[in-house]
Design a protein around this motif. Structure first.
Motif, PDB file in Angstrom:
ATOM      1  N   GLU A 169       0.712  -1.009  -0.111  1.00 30.68           N
ATOM      2  CA  GLU A 169       0.146  -0.184   0.113  1.00 30.68           C
ATOM      3  C   GLU A 169       0.811   1.176   0.152  1.00 30.68           C
ATOM      4  OE1 GLU A 169      -3.327   3.006   0.052  1.00 30.68           O
ATOM      5  OE2 GLU A 169      -3.192   0.969  -0.358  1.00 30.68           O
ATOM      6  N   ARG A 170       2.464   1.309   0.926  1.00 29.12           N
ATOM      7  CA  ARG A 170       2.770   2.550   0.602  1.00 29.12           C
ATOM      8  C   ARG A 170       3.819   3.051  -0.966  1.00 29.12           C
ATOM      9  NH1 ARG A 170       5.802   2.374   7.084  1.00 29.12           N
ATOM     10  NH2 ARG A 170       4.099   2.677   7.650  1.00 29.12           N
ATOM     11  N   LEU A 171       4.157   1.258  -0.949  1.00 27.64           N
ATOM     12  CA  LEU A 171       4.868   1.885  -2.162  1.00 27.64           C
ATOM     13  C   LEU A 171       3.705   2.094  -3.978  1.00 27.64           C
ATOM     14  CD1 LEU A 171       6.791   0.908  -4.476  1.00 27.64           C
ATOM     15  CD2 LEU A 171       6.182  -0.974  -4.867  1.00 27.64           C
ATOM     16  N   ARG A 172       2.481   1.451  -3.743  1.00 32.08           N
ATOM     17  CA  ARG A 172       1.339   2.452  -4.776  1.00 32.08           C
ATOM     18  C   ARG A 172       1.186   3.794  -4.027  1.00 32.08           C
ATOM     19  NH1 ARG A 172      -3.548   3.985  -4.298  1.00 32.08           N
ATOM     20  NH2 ARG A 172      -3.539   4.150  -2.341  1.00 32.08           N
ATOM     21  N   HIS A 173       0.850   3.815  -3.207  1.00 29.99           N
ATOM     22  CA  HIS A 173       0.692   5.392  -2.531  1.00 29.99           C
ATOM     23  C   HIS A 173       2.365   6.279  -3.075  1.00 29.99           C
ATOM     24  CE1 HIS A 173       0.794   8.647   0.046  1.00 29.99           C
ATOM     25  NE2 HIS A 173      -0.452   9.225   0.308  1.00 29.99           N
ATOM     26  N   ALA A 174       3.212   6.201  -3.091  1.00 29.25           N
ATOM     27  CA  ALA A 174       4.631   6.340  -3.354  1.00 29.25           C
ATOM     28  C   ALA A 174       4.176   6.683  -4.900  1.00 29.25           C
ATOM     29  CB  ALA A 174       5.225   6.015  -3.456  1.00 29.25           C
ATOM     30  N   LEU A 175       4.222   5.722  -5.690  1.00 26.39           N
ATOM     31  CA  LEU A 175       3.634   5.071  -7.277  1.00 26.39           C
ATOM     32  C   LEU A 175       2.691   6.380  -7.061  1.00 26.39           C
ATOM     33  CD1 LEU A 175       5.239   2.372  -8.212  1.00 26.39           C
ATOM     34  CD2 LEU A 175       6.397   4.113  -7.639  1.00 26.39           C
TER      35      LEU A 175
END
Length: 872
Positions: A169-175
């Motif tokens: 979820e954090r990677l999705r949010h960062a991208l």
């Protein structure tokens, strides 16, 4: 090929494959080293939640840099020579210090002659057997002097450990494209509450001072985050797995999530350094429990009465009586019918709830059935009671014509089945048919069920007389219309509504216009009650109320007309009695206005209460007119009834009024208890409710309804008043008609039975109040009121008999004018005051005109005098 050669070939392939990997790494790793370093730093910031803290532009700068160097590295790598298989072989041979390319010889074949090839191939195999794995040569150390190639993987591993469960979820949010706002320094707040299913009737419950709630299954979780522009999604975890829920923006810096929770779950929200979790424990909804407390039986009004108990978590919203016809033939198919039992709102728990159904119109009226109660909750779950056996009540008709109509109605209901198919016809027969529509039995009545054909013949027989022989032409015309429709019907669907029409015709034949008016009023009242209960649109409610208002007016007019025609009122002369004496017409209008006003304000409970009071008032109106205005101090009895009867009537009226008032107080206490329970549920979720002013609390306490204990004590006092029951029992007169005699029509209870019924109902109401069951207490209080009315009818009948005996015991003998049997007074004695009839008529007209012109008199009385003038 020998086995040794196969082993050497496999070894050579492994060595070549490893050499290829080393060559690719040594060729491309220096090219992608810088891009990989920047990408690794970006992933570390994503998995650790750093970008949620600091946000852009740092995240965006590093992401763009990683993309730029990746593109640059791919362009540079595309220009390099890709390591091939031959280069890998040379790398293996060089690292093993082997010459003459034995690997090429191992995979090669002789082209022309094999002379000398065997010896050469054997030497190559020996060299391949001596080969070792190629050695790794320095590649990144030339471009990485600070050992970042070791620090970045360690940092990446630590960041994955920090963001365990939320890494994706954090990677999705960062991208996510767009500007990401950091949460560092923001006042991020979380709030959540539970919206229970609508059928439970429970208010929302908030997570305040607790992170754990027990909620009904199927509740809706509502979570909000306030104070950030770029939040992550909410994570909902259960035994079945985890999922992230999409966000809905509700403001510039606020977002909301809604989801239905059917299993125990945990909701977690992690935004940068902020973390919030809520534990949700779901409680399964049990099936309703329902039982018969009192077996179904017919009451004096031909209603099916019974009592039942209900126990459900959140209340049942539908109650049905499923009946099964008892048949002598065990092989016959099972026939079942369902009847909805009206209930007000939800019923959660009650030890004894009374119900009354009018099944006299039912097709199984008078037949034995078995039945069960089915209660259904808002989730659709059903609970069933044990089987009860009873006979469906039917209405007893006395008039022969009405009885015949009801019998034919039963035949029609029995024969409402599919018609037989059309007869086959030749083309000539079809062409010979007339083009206009005629009555052709083979296409109409001949295809109907035998019961339909029999009913048509019987109705035709009872109407095969001149119309003038019928006292009421409406009955005759209605029957003729029914039989014509039966003859011309082509399908059973065209007979729909005919049983209802025949019922209304039978009521008209049995009771006259008054019975029809009463039937219409009750149907209009039932329709209005149903509309209020299901909260129909205001336009529909207004239409139903107008119809009910018109039905009430027609019933009052017909009741008055019946009383006048029956000779129970005196229309002329001074001292005559108005049929509406004792009936407050203004009160009827006030109740009608109260129903309309309560409905306009959405107060369904107030509208139902006013409807009940109006129905009670109209029933009292019928009692007063049927008893000649007695029972409430009317003129016909004034001065003629005995002192004991008058005192008994006054005491009974006081007791009846006190019981009505106590029932209203019980209803108010029940409503207050329901509102208080809902208020407590809301207060448990919202502590803001406790910040109300002390003045409001004192006002609310001052208007608090009476408690169950206080109401039970009052009910006990009223019950004690019935202990001296003899004073309410009519005395036995000289004619031997005592208190045990029923009404003239034989349909009412005796005074003694009515008093016993009232005593029993009051005791049950007291017990219900002591255990806090206001609903059951209200029902029993209503039964007590009905029983006390029966006592009043008996007392009114006694007063009428006393008046009749006093008139019969006059000095003149049986004739109140002193005439002997078969004799008449002469003209002189007939003119008692010496005036001629014309003069007396003129004086009487002048007196009526004078009284009609007095504006201080009530409008109803002046209208009555105007009608008298028209008759003169």
């Amino acid at each position: 090929m020998s086995s040794r050669n196969e082993i050497l070939r496999l070894k050579a392939k492994r060595l070549i494959r490893r050499a290829q990997l080393l060559l690719h790494w040594e060729t491309y790793s220096p090219v992608f080293a810088r891009a990989a370093l920047i990408l690794g730093l970006f992933l570390i910031g994503s998995f650790s939640g750093l970008w949620q803290w600091i946000g852009d532009p740092w995240r965006l700068i590093l992401l763009l840099a990683a993309i730029f160097y990746l593109v640059l590295a791919f362009r540079k790598a595309s220009k390099l020579r890709r390591p091939n298989r031959s280069a890998a072989m040379r790398r293996v041979e060089d690292d093993s210090q082997v010459s003459h390319r034995p690997l090429d010889t191992l995979f090669d074949k002789p082209a022309i002659s094999e002379a000398g090839w065997t010896e050469h191939y054997k030497k190559a195999e020996d060299k391949v057997d001596a080969l070792s794995y190629p050695r790794r040569r320095p590649s990144l150390s030339l471009v990485d002097k600070y050992y970042l190639r070791f620090l970045v993987p360690v940092g990446l591993l630590l960041s994955l450990m920090i963001g365990t469960g939320d890494s994706f979820e954090r990677l999705r949010h960062a991208l996510t494209p767009g500007w990401v706002h950091g949460a560092m320094g923001d006042d991020v707040t979380f709030e959540a509450w539970i919206d229970p299913p609508e059928y439970t009737g429970r208010p929302p419950v908030y997570f305040k001072n607790t992170d754990r709630l027990e909620v009904p299954e199927g509740s809706e979780l509502v979570a909000r985050v306030i104070g950030t522009k770029s939040p992550t999604r909410l994570k909902l975890s259960s035994r079945r797995g985890s999922r992230h829920l999409p966000l809905t923006r509700i403001g510039p810096r606020s977002f909301e999530v809604r989801t239905t929770v059917n299993k125990p779950s945990e909701a977690i929200w992690r935004i940068g350094p902020n973390r919030k979790s809520w534990e949700i424990v779901t409680l399964p909804d049990r099936k309703p429990e329902i039982e018969f407390v009192r077996e179904p039986d017919a009451d004096k009004r031909d209603r099916l009465t019974f009592a039942y108990s209900v126990n459900d978590d959140y209340g049942i919203e539908k109650l049905t009586l499923r009946m099964t016809l008892l048949q002598d033939d065990d092989t016959a198919p099972e026939l079942t019918r369902e009847v909805d039992i009206p209930i007000n709102g939800l019923i959660r728990k009650t030890d004894e709830k009374a119900a009354a159904l009018n099944l006299t119109k039912h097709e199984w009226a008078g037949k034995k059935v078995s039945a069960i109660l089915i209660g259904q909750d808002g989730l659709g779950q059903q609970g069933q009671s044990d089987i009860a056996y009873f006979t469906v009540p039917d209405k007893i008709f006395i008039e022969p014509l009405a009885k015949a109509i009801i019998e034919n109605r039963g035949l029609i209901m029995e024969g409402q089945k599919e018609y037989a198919g059309f007869p086959r016809m030749t083309r000539k027969e079809i062409q010979a048919m007339p083009w206009f529509d005629t009555w052709e039995p083979e296409f109409r009545m001949g295809r109907a069920h035998p019961s339909i054909q029999q009913a048509a013949v019987l109705i035709d027989a009872i109407t095969d007389v001149p119309e003038k022989l019928y006292e009421d032409p409406v009955v005759y015309l209605g029957l003729r219309n029914v039989v014509k429709r039966m003859r011309y019907a082509r399908a059973h669907t065209e007979l729909d509504g005919m049983p209802e029409e025949l019922w209304n015709i039978a009521i008209r034949a049995e009771f006259g216009v008054l019975g029809t008016a009463l039937q219409e009023m009750r149907e209009a009242e039932a329709a209005l009650r149903d509309g209020i209960a299901r909260r129909a649109p205001q336009r529909e409610i207004d239409t139903l109320f107008d119809r009910y208002n018109e039905a009430v007016d027609r019933y009052r007019e017909e009741l008055l007309r019946e009383a006048i025609e029956a000779g129970r009122t005196d229309e002329g002369g001074d001292g005559g009695t108005n049929p509406m004496d004792g009936v407050n017409l203004d009160q009827i209008q006030e109740l009608l206005d109260a129903i309309e006003e309560a409905n306009r304000q959405g107060d369904s409970e107030g509208a139902r209460r006013a409807l009940a009071q109006l129905a009670e008032l109209l029933e009292n109106m019928e009692i007063q007119l049927s008893s000649g205005g007695g029972g409430s101090g009317g003129a016909p009895m004034e001065g003629e009834m005995s002192e004991e009867t008058r005192e008994a009537l006054e005491d009974l009226a006081d007791l009846l009024g006190d019981q009505r008032e106590l029932r209203d107080q019980t209803r108010e206490a029940e409503n207050a208890e329901r509102e208080e329970q809902e208020g407590e549920d809301e207060q448990s979720g919202e502590q803001e409710a406790g910040n109300q002013s002390g003045q409001e609390g004192e006002e609310a306490q001052g208007s608090r309804p009476r408690s169950a204990e206080e109401l039970a004590e009052t009910q006990r006092q009223l019950s004690d008043l019935l202990e001296d029951a003899d004073r309410f029992l009519p005395d036995e007169g000289e004619d031997g008609q005592g208190g045990d005699e029923e009404g003239e029509d034989g349909s009412g209870m005796s005074a003694e039975e009515a008093l016993e019924e009232a005593q029993r109902a009051m005791e049950l109401a007291e017990e219900a109040l002591e255990r806090g069951d206001f609903g059951a207490a209200e029902d029993e209080q209503g039964e007590a009121i009905q029983a006390l009315r029966e006592v009043g009818r008996n007392l009114a009948e006694q007063a009428r008999r006393e008046q009749g005996r006093d008139e019969a015991n006059n000095d003149g003998g049986d004739d109140p004018l002193g005439r002997e049997d078969g004799t008449e007074l002469d003209d002189e004695s007939a003119d008692l005051d010496g005036k001629d009839p014309a003069a007396r008529t003129r004086e009487l007209q002048d007196e009526i005109r004078r009284r009609a012109g007095e504006q201080e008199r009530e409008k109803d009385e002046r209208d009555y005098l105007e009608r008298l003038l028209k008759r003169f």
